[in-house]
Write an enzyme that holds these catalytic residues in place. Sequence first.
Site, PDB file in Angstrom:
ATOM      1  N   HIS A  89     -12.543   9.522  -6.154  1.00  0.00           N
ATOM      2  CA  HIS A  89     -12.651  11.125  -6.221  1.00  0.00           C
ATOM      3  C   HIS A  89     -14.228  11.046  -7.026  1.00  0.00           C
ATOM      4  CE1 HIS A  89      -8.272  12.097  -6.494  1.00  0.00           C
ATOM      5  NE2 HIS A  89      -8.513  12.868  -5.400  1.00  0.00           N
TER       6      HIS A  89
ATOM      7  N   ARG B 240     -11.793   9.343   3.919  1.00  0.00           N
ATOM      8  CA  ARG B 240     -11.617   8.069   3.988  1.00  0.00           C
ATOM      9  C   ARG B 240     -11.471   7.402   5.308  1.00  0.00           C
ATOM     10  NH1 ARG B 240      -6.611   9.129  -0.111  1.00  0.00           N
ATOM     11  NH2 ARG B 240      -6.513  10.797   1.539  1.00  0.00           N
TER      12      ARG B 240
ATOM     13  N   LYS C  81       4.467  21.835  -6.033  1.00  0.00           N
ATOM     14  CA  LYS C  81       4.284  20.399  -5.824  1.00  0.00           C
ATOM     15  C   LYS C  81       4.649  19.404  -7.259  1.00  0.00           C
ATOM     16  CE  LYS C  81       0.943  17.415  -3.966  1.00  0.00           C
ATOM     17  NZ  LYS C  81      -0.353  17.253  -3.464  1.00  0.00           N
TER      18      LYS C  81
ATOM     19  N   SER D  26      -4.484   9.263  -4.820  1.00  0.00           N
ATOM     20  CA  SER D  26      -3.696   9.304  -6.202  1.00  0.00           C
ATOM     21  C   SER D  26      -2.300   8.877  -5.995  1.00  0.00           C
ATOM     22  CB  SER D  26      -3.748  10.775  -6.449  1.00  0.00           C
ATOM     23  OG  SER D  26      -5.138  10.992  -6.768  1.00  0.00           O
TER      24      SER D  26
END
Length: 171
Positions: free
Chosen positions: A29, A102, A53, A139
């Site tokens: 990030h 990514r 979440k 993460s």
Amino acid sequence: MTTAEEQQGSHRVRRVVCPGSFDPVTNGHLDIISRAAGLYDEVIVAVLINVTKHSLFTVDERVEMLSQVTSNFGNVKIERFHGLLVDFCAANGISAVIKGLRAVSDFEYEMQMAQMNYRMAKVETLFMTTNPLYSFLSSSLVKEITRYGGDVSGLVPAIVLSRLRERPAEE
Ligand code: PNS
């Protein structure tokens, strides 16, 4: 040499939003945020407040860690938002989103969101390819590895590493 904007007498601030959960912020990030800060006048890092979440860190903790690790950039601001990203953009005069990509696996969902955000509010999305050093990093993996006692040093900023180590392992 003058830019087209200067010739037009425009003082428009080039502002971009870098949205995400940042639970927690990783070096991947940070790489995207720092490169965006080199390209734009202002980078707003927007932390999603997602009540449904389950997250490891509270929004306050995530904002605090992001603020610390970006404190050396004069043009990066950390904000929080809930609801639609396009509404946050409208409320803050932002016309573009920046996202790190990514791998090809990221592309499909990111393209869908980008097209939907453009369809809803003409908000543009710009994709920046992740530094290959971090192309495998997420993460979620950081949290999973930490949960089972693995080492994530070099993958997250030092402040995040110590916060992860303080946090009791979750099941
Ligand atoms: O780090 P994440 O969890 O992959 O980030 C996803 C995020 C926050 C960028 C995305 O879920 C989002 O924009 N959420 C806000 C709600 C919204 O606007 N949904 C419609 C997307 S088309």
